[in-house]
Write a protein that holds these residues in place. Sequence first.
Motif, short mmCIF file in Angstrom:
data_model
loop_
_atom_site.label_atom_id
_atom_site.label_comp_id
_atom_site.label_asym_id
_atom_site.label_seq_id
_atom_site.Cartn_x
_atom_site.Cartn_y
_atom_site.Cartn_z
N LEU A 86 -13.07 41.94 16.97
CA LEU A 86 -13.99 43.06 17.20
C LEU A 86 -15.06 42.74 18.24
O LEU A 86 -15.84 43.62 18.61
N LYS A 87 -15.08 41.50 18.72
CA LYS A 87 -16.20 41.02 19.52
C LYS A 87 -16.37 41.78 20.84
O LYS A 87 -17.46 42.22 21.18
N ASP A 88 -15.28 41.95 21.58
CA ASP A 88 -15.39 42.51 22.93
C ASP A 88 -14.84 43.92 23.06
O ASP A 88 -14.69 44.43 24.17
N PRO A 143 -15.30 47.95 22.05
CA PRO A 143 -16.19 48.96 21.45
C PRO A 143 -15.52 49.74 20.33
O PRO A 143 -16.17 50.15 19.37
N SER A 144 -14.19 49.97 20.46
CA SER A 144 -13.46 50.69 19.42
C SER A 144 -12.14 49.98 19.15
O SER A 144 -11.45 49.54 20.07
N VAL A 145 -11.81 49.85 17.85
CA VAL A 145 -10.56 49.21 17.42
C VAL A 145 -9.99 50.03 16.28
O VAL A 145 -10.73 50.49 15.39
N LEU A 146 -8.67 50.25 16.29
CA LEU A 146 -8.00 50.95 15.19
C LEU A 146 -7.37 49.92 14.25
O LEU A 146 -6.59 49.08 14.69
N LEU A 147 -7.73 50.00 12.98
CA LEU A 147 -7.14 49.12 11.97
C LEU A 147 -5.97 49.85 11.33
O LEU A 147 -6.12 50.96 10.81
N LEU A 202 -5.29 53.90 7.86
CA LEU A 202 -5.85 53.88 9.21
C LEU A 202 -7.37 54.00 9.14
O LEU A 202 -7.90 54.74 8.32
N MET A 203 -8.03 53.27 10.03
CA MET A 203 -9.48 53.36 10.12
C MET A 203 -9.92 52.86 11.49
O MET A 203 -9.50 51.79 11.93
N ARG A 204 -10.74 53.64 12.17
CA ARG A 204 -11.27 53.19 13.46
C ARG A 204 -12.64 52.57 13.26
O ARG A 204 -13.46 53.08 12.48
N LEU A 205 -12.86 51.46 13.94
CA LEU A 205 -14.17 50.82 13.92
C LEU A 205 -14.80 50.98 15.30
O LEU A 205 -14.17 50.67 16.31
N ASP A 206 -16.02 51.46 15.33
CA ASP A 206 -16.77 51.62 16.57
C ASP A 206 -17.93 50.64 16.54
O ASP A 206 -18.76 50.68 15.62
N ASN A 207 -17.98 49.74 17.53
CA ASN A 207 -18.98 48.67 17.57
C ASN A 207 -19.00 47.88 16.26
O ASN A 207 -20.05 47.57 15.70
N ALA A 208 -17.77 47.59 15.76
CA ALA A 208 -17.53 46.78 14.55
C ALA A 208 -17.97 47.48 13.26
O ALA A 208 -17.98 46.85 12.19
N VAL A 209 -18.31 48.75 13.33
CA VAL A 209 -18.73 49.50 12.14
C VAL A 209 -17.65 50.55 11.80
O VAL A 209 -17.23 51.31 12.68
#
Length: 301
Positions: A147-149, A151-155, A165-172
């Motif tokens: 999640l470090k670099d 801004p958005s990641v889909l789990l 499914l869950m999207r994380l924005d700025n690790a939140v």
Amino acid sequence: MVIGIDHGYYAIKTKQVCFPTGIIRYEYEPYTMQNVLQYQGEYYVCGTGRQTLVKDKTANDNYYLLTLAALAQEIRKRKGERTAKVVLAAGLPLTGFGREKQKFKEYLFQKQLIRFLYEGERYEIQIEDVKLFPQGYSALALYPEYLKDEPSVLLVDIGGWTVDLMRLDNAVPNAATCRSLELGVIRCMDEIREQVRRNTGLLVTETQIERVLRGKPSSMPAEVVSLIERQGRLYIEKILSAITEAGFDLRAVPSVFMGGGAAIFKHRVSEQDRLCRPIYLTDVHANAAGYERIVGQMRTL
């Protein structure tokens, strides 16, 4: 002692142990004590095959009994005392976390002092507390570099029955993006078994199918192996299509694939396919280890 347990539909996982959810009750002592739990005068063989799917895990005692077996196995792996005080850490899908949390906590905490035998050895476990955390997101506690670099990641947590499914924005975690698709590995296995039966007349086992899907050598006929491979690819395409229909752009946002089904994806989808931007977390113990890590962090605050 903090022990994390991932109560999957397909398998039970702790930090060091993984076994199928199958459980068979005997009124009398079975022929072997291997994997046998003795509790309240009954004998239970744990980990043989997979139990019939029950969406509500608190509907019967099966998951409670499997929890006792998991505690015994994990304590043995740690070379811990058979008489122990335990904080039990477990998880629930984020989509139903708030709704199911209290019920599942009461289910796991139904007895504070538990006495049972596992494989003939006596255990006396005092449950001091039950902590519940979101599945998937908790596993990322072990891998903050994912999640470090970004801004958005889909789990994408591919479990036994659901793909969460869950999207994380700025690790939140972005709660509004949580989705649960009933396209887990069990559905894949059932479809493959049926296709193999229709086309070849053979009744293959889930263990045989899983071996092929994980890219390991198999002694089955080439025709069967090829059919399993083809159906595995169709399963992947079905999941990717469903994720897109749920409103996620897999080519724009990197996806962390985890859970029991992540290994199926890893052998068949790469970034070169241009279907998605995959990151693979194939450690099936990640959720359980993540629960333990978070409890440890809470204690240091």
